[in-house]
Design an enzyme around this catalytic site. Structure first.
Site, PDB file in Angstrom:
ATOM      1  N   HIS A 107       6.431   1.762   0.234  1.00  0.00           N
ATOM      2  CA  HIS A 107       7.454   2.335  -0.617  1.00  0.00           C
ATOM      3  C   HIS A 107       7.182   3.844  -0.722  1.00  0.00           C
ATOM      4  O   HIS A 107       6.043   4.307  -0.437  1.00  0.00           O
ATOM      5  CB  HIS A 107       7.732   1.534  -2.043  1.00  0.00           C
ATOM      6  CG  HIS A 107       6.575   1.754  -2.732  1.00  0.00           C
ATOM      7  ND1 HIS A 107       5.612   0.760  -2.565  1.00  0.00           N
ATOM      8  CD2 HIS A 107       5.970   2.431  -3.687  1.00  0.00           C
ATOM      9  CE1 HIS A 107       4.571   1.093  -3.476  1.00  0.00           C
ATOM     10  NE2 HIS A 107       4.824   2.241  -4.060  1.00  0.00           N
ATOM     11  N   HIS A 109       7.983   7.112  -3.203  1.00  0.00           N
ATOM     12  CA  HIS A 109       8.206   7.813  -4.659  1.00  0.00           C
ATOM     13  C   HIS A 109       8.887   9.123  -4.353  1.00  0.00           C
ATOM     14  O   HIS A 109       8.438  10.006  -3.756  1.00  0.00           O
ATOM     15  CB  HIS A 109       7.037   8.024  -5.429  1.00  0.00           C
ATOM     16  CG  HIS A 109       6.192   6.931  -5.770  1.00  0.00           C
ATOM     17  ND1 HIS A 109       6.400   6.340  -7.091  1.00  0.00           N
ATOM     18  CD2 HIS A 109       5.271   6.307  -4.928  1.00  0.00           C
ATOM     19  CE1 HIS A 109       5.367   5.141  -7.194  1.00  0.00           C
ATOM     20  NE2 HIS A 109       4.679   5.176  -5.811  1.00  0.00           N
TER      21      HIS A 109
END
Ligand code: 5GP
Length: 144
Positions: A107, A109
């Site tokens: 992922h 941010h």
């Protein structure tokens, strides 16, 4: 978790992708999903993930996943900037628990940064309310 651990299909982001756990969505297409971080370090903190399971981090991700992930991150970051008017945007990504990673599904941010406002510690503190996150997500979605 080390850099070489096996992908756990029951990690929290895999559950979000399958719809087994709720999230406040900002953007979704066939390959990527962006949603509000439940422990935001700054107002408008978003996460962008590939919807394909299997990559624990950047180093284990297939190359074919990466350009779309970056482009989706750029697109969502641009909407965050348009919606919330921060003074800067930090794009962050952690690989392995020693580096600060706490969820082992790749992922990115997106952290809007505001002049005079501090950035909360990573992966700590108390969760934001779904209502507060929904208000921010609505602004970001409208700016997309
Ligand atoms: P990492 O530490 O792996 O780089 O980032 C994981 C992020 O996921 C953290 O910023 C943390 O606040 C966020 N997070 C952890 N659990 C949940 C959850 O159940 N829902 C959402 N939306 N974010 C989560």
């Amino acid at each position: 978790m080390s850099l070489n651990e096996i992908y756990d299909p029951n990690n929290i982001f895999a559950k979000i992708i399958r719809g087994d756990m709720p999230c406040v969505k900002v953007f979704e297409d066939g390959s990527y999903l962006a949603f509000m971080d439940i422990f935001p370090q700054t107002e408008g903190h978003c996460l962008v993930i590939p919807k394909t399971e299997g990559a624990t981090n950047l180093l284990t991700a297939p190359a074919s996943m990466l350009s779309g992930l970056i482009e989706t991150t750029r697109k969502v970051a641009a909407a965050v900037v348009a919606a919330l008017e921060p003074d800067g945007v930090r794009i962050a990504q952690f690989n392995g628990s020693l580096a600060g990673q706490t969820v082992f599904h790749l992922h990115m941010h997106i952290l809007p940064v505001y002049e005079g406002r501090s950035i909360a510690p990573h992966a700590g503190g108390s969760p934001a309310s779904a209502e507060a996150l929904e208000l921010l997500a609505d602004k970001i979605r409208r700016a997309m």
